[in-house]
Design an enzyme around this catalytic site. Structure first.
Site, PDB file in Angstrom:
ATOM      1  CB  ALA A   1      -0.902  -0.002   1.233  1.00  0.00           C
ATOM      2  CE  LYS A   2       5.456   5.060  -0.563  1.00  0.00           C
ATOM      3  NZ  LYS A   2       6.695   4.365  -0.223  1.00  0.00           N
ATOM      4  N   GLY A   3       0.513   5.888   0.451  1.00  0.00           N
ATOM      5  CA  GLY A   3      -0.366   7.051   0.542  1.00  0.00           C
ATOM      6  C   GLY A   3       0.399   8.316   0.233  1.00  0.00           C
TER       7      GLY A   3
END
Ligand code: NAD
Length: 435
Positions: A125-127
């Site tokens: 995941a990444k934000g």
């Protein structure tokens, strides 16, 4: 960077999610090309490969905050969960003015690959928030972080998706995220983020972990090509969490750090820069600009006479334009996605070994994993234990990938993707499709 929708090995256009612009895929286009390169090596698992070519979940949020001058500003935030087949999502949060959905998607996919490459039990995941945090006050940054965390609150959590620091975010930002999530859920949830301050359940060794992993992988790769670290000349792009620590560890091991570039300046000293003094300088000024050394141009930085080059800033830095000029024998990717596929080909043809990001910078997520385990058990390890385990995991992962590269006569990047994508798709196949 690819400007049009890439084709796969069968020459067909990739089926793209409708929210992406096929003419401007950005980093996601690079990632798709990397998946294409690995597909022929996946055997029967290739049947599932489309799973890797779209994120499981991509969230875009509006992040409004009141600025100190009383006006209201809106920022665009993202959290992308690329793949959760092997465990909860895991990946950093980036605050940068150039953040786009395509970039966050690619970074989340590289996290899936990285976590599988070192075999930690996470998906990817990444934000990010599209903001230049240098334009905000401390209080504005806190409001921005807290509002962003509230907006993505429904998809993160200690067993769902665990953010961590990335470019322009740090332990303080993680503390605000942890507090906001805890306030919303009604209990103190230390395991919702990693890279926290030690006083809030952070792990010893986490701050240095990514740079340390770069050093461990770099040392293994150097040994395999007969390059001595002692006396080796090293150039580093980026002097933040990853680049500065990697530079320090190479310096301590007897290498000469001859060039460093940050967002402001490129510095050069063929006799070796004083890395500890430079770290001290940068800790006060936020840049190496002004540190006593010869200033060179950005073009000259890529041509510097060196043995090892460590890109540790942003993606897309080593391109078809500068790859022919690189003098190093070994490139160790501290940053995520710093080398375009075209540049990758040029470096391979020039016999320059690339230790790819998905293994070279996996030290951070490995110690993040240790932090998460320690938070769950509320039992904390010594720094020595942490560093020993980190070195063991990184060495084993690198050696396995090296062997796959030798066996299949492919680059280390393709080998890392073979190992990682096989693990992800095996998990996908065993779980089966719901319903
Ligand atoms: P950071 O914010 O601490 O430092 C970034 C550095 O890059 C700074 O020195 C900055 O001046 C420099 N920089 C920015 N733009 C530049 C440009 N255009 N040209 C030259 N230099 C530039 O960030 P970080 O945490 O060190 O992350 C760097 C890279 O490593 C990113 O690609 C990140 O995704 C990756 N990474 C970080 C971690 C981690 O644990 N922090 C883990 C894995 C990968």
């Amino acid at each position: 960077m690819s400007s049009a929708a890439p084709t796969n090995i069968a020459g067909q256009k990739h089926a793209l999610p409708s929210y992406l612009n096929a003419d401007n895929l950005g980093p996601w286009g690079i990632y798709l090309q990397q998946v294409d390169r690995v597909t022929p090596y996946l055997g029967s698992l290739a049947r599932w490969v489309e799973t890797l070519k779209r994120p499981k979940r991509a969230m875009i949020v509006d992040v409004p905050i009141e600025l100190d001058n009383g006006t209201i500003a809106h920022y665009e935030g993202y959290r992308v969960q690329h793949n959760l087949s092997r465990g909860p999502g895991k990946g950093g949060v980036r605050f940068h003015q150039d953040v786009t959905l395509s970039e966050v998607m690619a970074l989340s996919a590289w996290m899936s690959v990285k976590n599988a490459a070192v075999n930690v039990p996470y998906g990817g995941a990444k934000g990010g928030i599209r903001v230049d945090p240098r334009t905000l006050s401390h209080a504005e940054l806190e409001r921005l972080t807290r509002r962003y965390t509230s907006e993505i609150n429904i998809i993160i959590g200690p067993s769902k998706d665990i953010p961590a620091p990335d470019v322009n975010t740090n332990a303080q930002v993680m503390a605000w995220m942890m507090d906001t999530y805890s306030m919303n859920s009604g209990s103190t949830a230390t395991g919702v983020v990693t890279g926290k301050p030690i006083s809030l359940g952070g792990s010893l060794g986490r701050h240095e972990a990514t740079g340390r992993g770069v050093f461990v992988v770099g040392s293994e790769a150097a040994r395999n090509i007969g390059l001595e670290i002692k006396g080796a000349r090293v150039a580093v792009q980026g002097f933040g969490n990853v680049g500065a620590v990697a530079a320090k560890l190479f310096h301590e091991a007897g290498a000469k750090v001859v060039a460093v570039q940050d967002h402001r300046v490129s510095l050069y000293n063929p006799a070796g820069l004083d890395v500890p003094a430079m770290m001290e300088y940068a800790s006060h000024s936020g840049t190496i600009d002004g540190f006593q050394a010869e200033v060179i141009s950005s073009e000259q930085f890529w041509q510097v006479d060196c043995d090892i080059l460590i890109p540790a800033a942003l993606e897309g830095q080593i391109t078809a334009k500068n790859a022919p000029q690189i003098q190093a024998k070994l490139v160790i990717e501290g940053a995520n996605g710093p080398t375009t596929p075209e540049a990758d080909d040029i470096l391979r043809e020039r016999n320059i070994l690339v230790a790819p990001d998905v293994i070279a910078n996996a030290g951070g997520v490995t110690v993040s994993y240790f932090e998460w385990v320690q938070d769950f058990s509320s039992f904390f390890w010594t720094e020595e234990e942490i560093n020993d385990r980190l070195v063991r995991i990184m060495q084993e992962a690198f050696r396995a990938i090296w062997q796959v590269a030798q066996d299949n006569k492919v680059t280390l990047r393709t080998a890392a993707f073979i190992v990682a994508c096989s693990r992800i798709l095996q998990a996908r196949e065993m779980r089966g499709l719901y319903p």
